[in-house]
Write a protein that holds these residues in place. Sequence first.
Motif, PDB file in Angstrom:
ATOM      1  N   GLN A 154       1.318  58.305  66.925  1.00 57.78           N
ATOM      2  CA  GLN A 154       2.604  58.993  66.926  1.00 57.78           C
ATOM      3  C   GLN A 154       3.396  58.730  68.199  1.00 57.78           C
ATOM      4  O   GLN A 154       4.624  58.639  68.178  1.00 57.78           O
ATOM      5  N   HIS A 155       2.695  58.596  69.320  1.00 54.94           N
ATOM      6  CA  HIS A 155       3.370  58.452  70.608  1.00 54.94           C
ATOM      7  C   HIS A 155       3.372  57.022  71.157  1.00 54.94           C
ATOM      8  O   HIS A 155       4.096  56.736  72.103  1.00 54.94           O
ATOM      9  N   ALA A 156       2.564  56.139  70.582  1.00 52.46           N
ATOM     10  CA  ALA A 156       2.450  54.774  71.115  1.00 52.46           C
ATOM     11  C   ALA A 156       3.782  54.022  71.131  1.00 52.46           C
ATOM     12  O   ALA A 156       4.103  53.369  72.136  1.00 52.46           O
ATOM     13  N   THR A 205      18.224  60.662  67.600  1.00 48.25           N
ATOM     14  CA  THR A 205      17.457  60.166  66.447  1.00 48.25           C
ATOM     15  C   THR A 205      17.485  61.157  65.289  1.00 48.25           C
ATOM     16  O   THR A 205      17.170  60.785  64.148  1.00 48.25           O
ATOM     17  N   ARG A 206      17.833  62.397  65.561  1.00 44.12           N
ATOM     18  CA  ARG A 206      17.926  63.392  64.493  1.00 44.12           C
ATOM     19  C   ARG A 206      19.224  63.265  63.707  1.00 44.12           C
ATOM     20  O   ARG A 206      19.380  63.895  62.662  1.00 44.12           O
ATOM     21  N   MET A 207      20.156  62.468  64.221  1.00 43.42           N
ATOM     22  CA  MET A 207      21.433  62.265  63.532  1.00 43.42           C
ATOM     23  C   MET A 207      21.297  61.076  62.590  1.00 43.42           C
ATOM     24  O   MET A 207      21.416  59.911  62.989  1.00 43.42           O
ATOM     25  N   VAL A 208      21.025  61.369  61.343  1.00 47.74           N
ATOM     26  CA  VAL A 208      20.753  60.319  60.357  1.00 47.74           C
ATOM     27  C   VAL A 208      21.928  59.358  60.233  1.00 47.74           C
ATOM     28  O   VAL A 208      21.749  58.138  60.157  1.00 47.74           O
ATOM     29  N   THR A 209      23.141  59.875  60.220  1.00 53.16           N
ATOM     30  CA  THR A 209      24.316  59.010  60.065  1.00 53.16           C
ATOM     31  C   THR A 209      24.459  58.046  61.241  1.00 53.16           C
ATOM     32  O   THR A 209      24.907  56.912  61.068  1.00 53.16           O
ATOM     33  N   ASP A 230      13.958  53.952  66.932  1.00 56.89           N
ATOM     34  CA  ASP A 230      12.778  53.868  66.075  1.00 56.89           C
ATOM     35  C   ASP A 230      11.557  54.487  66.746  1.00 56.89           C
ATOM     36  O   ASP A 230      10.761  55.170  66.101  1.00 56.89           O
ATOM     37  N   ALA A 231      11.402  54.250  68.055  1.00 53.47           N
ATOM     38  CA  ALA A 231      10.247  54.777  68.780  1.00 53.47           C
ATOM     39  C   ALA A 231      10.254  56.297  68.799  1.00 53.47           C
ATOM     40  O   ALA A 231       9.220  56.943  68.580  1.00 53.47           O
ATOM     41  N   PHE A 232      11.415  56.878  69.048  1.00 54.95           N
ATOM     42  CA  PHE A 232      11.484  58.332  69.128  1.00 54.95           C
ATOM     43  C   PHE A 232      11.489  58.985  67.751  1.00 54.95           C
ATOM     44  O   PHE A 232      11.085  60.144  67.609  1.00 54.95           O
ATOM     45  N   SER A 245       7.776  63.630  65.804  1.00 55.61           N
ATOM     46  CA  SER A 245       8.513  64.768  65.259  1.00 55.61           C
ATOM     47  C   SER A 245       9.127  65.596  66.380  1.00 55.61           C
ATOM     48  O   SER A 245      10.175  66.215  66.214  1.00 55.61           O
ATOM     49  N   ASP A 246       8.470  65.583  67.536  1.00 56.33           N
ATOM     50  CA  ASP A 246       8.964  66.324  68.696  1.00 56.33           C
ATOM     51  C   ASP A 246       8.529  65.562  69.945  1.00 56.33           C
ATOM     52  O   ASP A 246       7.342  65.329  70.155  1.00 56.33           O
ATOM     53  N   ALA A 247       9.493  65.181  70.767  1.00 56.56           N
ATOM     54  CA  ALA A 247       9.193  64.387  71.964  1.00 56.56           C
ATOM     55  C   ALA A 247       8.871  65.242  73.179  1.00 56.56           C
ATOM     56  O   ALA A 247       8.605  64.702  74.247  1.00 56.56           O
TER      57      ALA A 247
END
Length: 244
Positions: free
Chosen positions: A57-59, A166-170, A199-201, A205-207
């Motif tokens: 998940q974090h790699a 990254t949470r902004m899909v548009t 893509d990495a972030f 689900s939560d950084a």
Amino acid sequence: MTPASQAAHRIGAHLSRVSSLREQASAAGLVQAVHQVKQLQAQRFRATYTDFLADAQHAPATRFFLEELYGEHDFRERDNQFGRIASAIERLFPEAVAQLAVDLAETHALTETLDHQLATHWLDQDPATPAALRYAQSWRLTGRHADRHRQLAVVLHMGAELQRLTRMVTLRIALKMMRRPAQAAGLYALQQFLERGFDAFATMSDASRFLSAIEQRERRWIDTLFEADAANAAQLLQAELMRT
């Protein structure tokens, strides 16, 4: 001045600094020393974050930070493309991602400035000195405590922005749609940087855990290298390097 043009101006100033440092390093015979410093720092980063590199998940985010911020790569092509951003950022890239480019440019300029000075002190020391001790002593001689903390603060801000964006899909869809225009404008390296970061972030689900670890671990290394005696700091650094 519009936000986009302000961003372009700041990016240009940071990259001008990087270009000047490269010329100085070449003229002063520092190129190899700078490379050695960067290699050691990249090795230390890999050792410090082995747990995140081993976690699916974090790699991706860990590799992104290592390769784009703490790596030993030659970023000339990316820098050249960033240098052309003034005429294209407003036309090609959403305003929301402009600050990411500013953060990257500032981090890059700070890193190169600090590495350049550290390499100067590295070169002044006996080559037979163990690398960890040579690095610890060079760090102390370089100083610039505030700049080290600023470097970390900008990296953390970049991570927080990537998490938010990254949470902004548009926005992610728009970024992918910009591949051809960016390539046509000679900004493909910038486009790739942005996509890799998104893509990495997006994999996380939560950084917050990842960014918190960076803040705590990097702050601890900053404090150790400044405050512990050089021999002890070198011993701790050598132990860390042996983990890779």
